[in-house]
Design an enzyme around this catalytic site. Structure first.
Site, PDB file in Angstrom:
ATOM      1  N   LYS A  79       0.853  -1.185   0.000  1.00 38.64           N
ATOM      2  CA  LYS A  79       0.000   0.000   0.000  1.00 38.64           C
ATOM      3  C   LYS A  79       0.887   1.233   0.000  1.00 38.64           C
ATOM      4  CE  LYS A  79      -4.495   0.872   0.428  1.00 38.64           C
ATOM      5  NZ  LYS A  79      -5.641   0.103  -0.027  1.00 38.64           N
ATOM      6  N   VAL A 180     -26.146   2.459   0.690  1.00 40.16           N
ATOM      7  CA  VAL A 180     -26.493   2.122  -0.700  1.00 40.16           C
ATOM      8  C   VAL A 180     -25.796   3.101  -1.647  1.00 40.16           C
ATOM      9  CG1 VAL A 180     -28.559   0.747  -0.372  1.00 40.16           C
ATOM     10  CG2 VAL A 180     -28.761   3.226  -0.267  1.00 40.16           C
ATOM     11  N   VAL A 183     -21.327   0.433  -4.248  1.00 45.71           N
ATOM     12  CA  VAL A 183     -21.422  -1.027  -4.143  1.00 45.71           C
ATOM     13  C   VAL A 183     -22.814  -1.435  -3.651  1.00 45.71           C
ATOM     14  CG1 VAL A 183     -20.473  -3.111  -3.106  1.00 45.71           C
ATOM     15  CG2 VAL A 183     -18.944  -1.226  -3.664  1.00 45.71           C
TER      16      VAL A 183
HETATM   17  P1  NAD Z   1     -19.619   4.862  -1.457  1.00 41.47           P
HETATM   18  O1  NAD Z   1     -19.012   6.044  -0.824  1.00 41.47           O
HETATM   19  O2  NAD Z   1     -20.063   4.921  -2.872  1.00 41.47           O
HETATM   20  O3  NAD Z   1     -20.903   4.395  -0.604  1.00 41.47           O
HETATM   21  C1  NAD Z   1     -20.950   4.424   0.782  1.00 41.47           C
HETATM   22  C2  NAD Z   1     -22.396   4.733   1.169  1.00 41.47           C
HETATM   23  O4  NAD Z   1     -22.469   4.695   2.591  1.00 41.47           O
HETATM   24  C3  NAD Z   1     -22.848   6.123   0.734  1.00 41.47           C
HETATM   25  O5  NAD Z   1     -24.129   6.041   0.144  1.00 41.47           O
HETATM   26  C4  NAD Z   1     -22.878   6.931   2.027  1.00 41.47           C
HETATM   27  O6  NAD Z   1     -23.872   7.933   2.031  1.00 41.47           O
HETATM   28  C5  NAD Z   1     -23.170   5.845   3.037  1.00 41.47           C
HETATM   29  N1  NAD Z   1     -22.726   6.135   4.388  1.00 41.47           N
HETATM   30  C6  NAD Z   1     -21.584   6.748   4.782  1.00 41.47           C
HETATM   31  N2  NAD Z   1     -21.527   6.795   6.120  1.00 41.47           N
HETATM   32  C7  NAD Z   1     -22.631   6.182   6.569  1.00 41.47           C
HETATM   33  C8  NAD Z   1     -23.134   5.906   7.852  1.00 41.47           C
HETATM   34  N3  NAD Z   1     -22.474   6.274   8.951  1.00 41.47           N
HETATM   35  N4  NAD Z   1     -24.293   5.236   7.943  1.00 41.47           N
HETATM   36  C9  NAD Z   1     -24.978   4.857   6.847  1.00 41.47           C
HETATM   37  N5  NAD Z   1     -24.552   5.099   5.591  1.00 41.47           N
HETATM   38  C10 NAD Z   1     -23.397   5.745   5.464  1.00 41.47           C
HETATM   39  O7  NAD Z   1     -18.573   3.671  -1.216  1.00 41.47           O
HETATM   40  P2  NAD Z   1     -18.537   2.258  -1.951  1.00 41.47           P
HETATM   41  O8  NAD Z   1     -17.542   2.309  -3.038  1.00 41.47           O
HETATM   42  O9  NAD Z   1     -19.929   1.808  -2.224  1.00 41.47           O
HETATM   43  O10 NAD Z   1     -17.892   1.357  -0.795  1.00 41.47           O
HETATM   44  C11 NAD Z   1     -18.687   0.915   0.292  1.00 41.47           C
HETATM   45  C12 NAD Z   1     -17.816   0.117   1.242  1.00 41.47           C
HETATM   46  O11 NAD Z   1     -17.275  -1.017   0.568  1.00 41.47           O
HETATM   47  C13 NAD Z   1     -16.607   0.884   1.807  1.00 41.47           C
HETATM   48  O12 NAD Z   1     -16.370   0.440   3.117  1.00 41.47           O
HETATM   49  C14 NAD Z   1     -15.465   0.440   0.906  1.00 41.47           C
HETATM   50  O13 NAD Z   1     -14.217   0.537   1.566  1.00 41.47           O
HETATM   51  C15 NAD Z   1     -15.848  -1.005   0.660  1.00 41.47           C
HETATM   52  N6  NAD Z   1     -15.284  -1.551  -0.584  1.00 41.47           N
HETATM   53  C16 NAD Z   1     -15.585  -0.974  -1.773  1.00 41.47           C
HETATM   54  C17 NAD Z   1     -15.056  -1.504  -2.939  1.00 41.47           C
HETATM   55  C18 NAD Z   1     -15.394  -0.908  -4.287  1.00 41.47           C
HETATM   56  O14 NAD Z   1     -15.179  -1.568  -5.302  1.00 41.47           O
HETATM   57  N7  NAD Z   1     -15.934   0.303  -4.343  1.00 41.47           N
HETATM   58  C19 NAD Z   1     -14.230  -2.634  -2.893  1.00 41.47           C
HETATM   59  C20 NAD Z   1     -13.961  -3.233  -1.648  1.00 41.47           C
HETATM   60  C21 NAD Z   1     -14.497  -2.671  -0.493  1.00 41.47           C
END
Ligand code: NAD
Length: 350
Positions: A79, A180, A183
């Site tokens: 990283k 939502v 992902v």
């Molecule tokens: P994103 O920012 O698009 O979505 C996160 C969602 O969570 C948003 O809609 C936001 O409003 C909501 N949110 C934030 N804080 C919150 C809270 N306290 N309570 C309720 N909702 C809340 O992110 P993403 O890309 O969808 O990723 C979601 C999770 O999955 C993260 O933890 C990320 O590290 C993990 N992840 C994502 C990927 C990827 O491909 N994007 C891959 C592996 C892991």
């Protein structure tokens, strides 16, 4: 039942990054290279001091070793953590300097986006090194937004875990999705298509409203979602969603989601076991994104990404079967499987 174990931490290599003129200040942490080059994104964030940035790099690099090995990718774990300058800075100069630093490692570390970095930043990095992914996707090739692949992997993980736990299909189930965003919304699409009922919560009401409109999801408050009547709880927002209070309130008997670092503390795996809740380790379920990034670097096709992502389902089933057989928490079984895979040489570093 055994719920806790310490992770193995093999020696870590650190490469200090510093270029005052370019505003570059950070570290690349290389945790393992036995399976292939250390792969993991570049985080660009504000840290109070060098040791905080270093601690984050160490933790994240170790996590990438486990995730990459478990996904059976020909990569180790690493990283980069870059400290965001306090004042004005030249973003192009900073990321170009980072690209030069990556190039000096001659392929021992492969970078990509992470929190605070974008496709545009990786294009700047790519001016100086080929050891970078997360660039603009080319037609038919792997690359681009990893979120749909992450969602597909979580969906396959859920399907396998539900079949293992109760022999049921998702069509008869209610899934509570916390978060939502990119992902979580894609996951809801797949679940709705499979016939599952949805309950959603998010700090952004517009995102919940969209799920209600498109999929007929029931919207509840964030602090209510863990306690709703559901078969599966899917944390897809930030890390640490599973704490003592949430686990106490949980009515679902299966937890499977996309968020990284879902367990707020080491004791939570034990609490879940005591309450008879099956927890699918986050890094096993959410590897679809890194599979897509790896495939881009390896110049694979989108079909090859799909084949790798759907293998997450059988992998989850194997972890849950072994955990049940040996009386261990699934997170321990996943860690020991990943530690075994981490030692296997599957590719020469490029
Ligand atoms: P994103 O920012 O698009 O979505 C996160 C969602 O969570 C948003 O809609 C936001 O409003 C909501 N949110 C934030 N804080 C919150 C809270 N306290 N309570 C309720 N909702 C809340 O992110 P993403 O890309 O969808 O990723 C979601 C999770 O999955 C993260 O933890 C990320 O590290 C993990 N992840 C994502 C990927 C990827 O491909 N994007 C891959 C592996 C892991």
């Amino acid at each position: 039942m055994v719920a806790r174990a310490s992770r193995m931490t093999p020696p870590m290599e650190y490469v200090r990054l510093y270029d005052e003129a370019a505003g570059l200040d950070g570290v690349i942490a290389i945790h393992s290279t036995a399976r292939g080059p250390a792969a993991g994104g570049c985080r660009f964030w504000t840290y109070p001091d060098e040791s905080a940035a270093m601690a984050d790099a160490v933790r994240l690099a170790e996590g990438m070793s486990y995730k990459n090995a478990m996904a059976e990718l020909p990569f180790g774990g690493g990283k980069a953590v870059l400290r965001r300058p306090a004042g004005a800075f030249d973003r192009a100069a900073l990321f170009e300097a980072f690209g030069q630093a990556v190039e000096r490692l001659e392929g021992r570390y492969v970078t990509a986006e992470d929190v605070g970095t974008s496709v545009a930043d990786m294009e700047l990095v790519a001016r100086h090194t080929s050891h970078v992914a997360g660039r603009t996707a080319l037609a038919g090739r792997a690359g681009g937004d990893p979120s749909p692949w992450t969602a597909l992997g979580v969906f396959e993980a859920m399907r396998a875990a539900a079949a293992f736990q109760s022999g049921s299909t998702l069509s008869s189930m209610t899934v509570a999705v916390l978060g939502v965003g990119n992902v979580g919304a894609h996951l809801c699409d797949l679940l709705a298509e499979a016939g599952a009922q949805l309950v959603v919560a998010d700090i952004d009401p517009a995102r919940c409203a969209r799920m209600a409109e498109v999929h007929g999801a029931r919207v509840v408050a964030i602090d209510e979602i863990a306690g709703v009547a559901a078969d599966i709880f899917a944390p897809c927002a930030l890390g640490g969603a599973l704490d003592v209070a949430t686990v106490g309130a949980l009515r679902a008997k299966l937890v499977c989601g996309a968020a990284n670092n879902q367990l707020a503390g080491e004791e939570i795996a034990g609490l879940l076991l005591e309450r008879g809740v099956t927890y699918v380790p986050d890094y096993v379920a959410n590897a679809g994104g890194i599979i897509n990034v790896a495939a881009e670097y390896l110049q694979e096709s989108a079909d090859e990404v799909r084949q790798r992502v759907v293998r997450i389902g059988p992998r989850v089933a194997a972890v849950l079967e072994e955990a049940a057989r040996d009386g261990l928490a699934p997170s321990i079984v996943a860690d020991r499987t990943a530690e075994r895979l981490m030692q296997e040489r599957v590719a020469e570093p490029a």
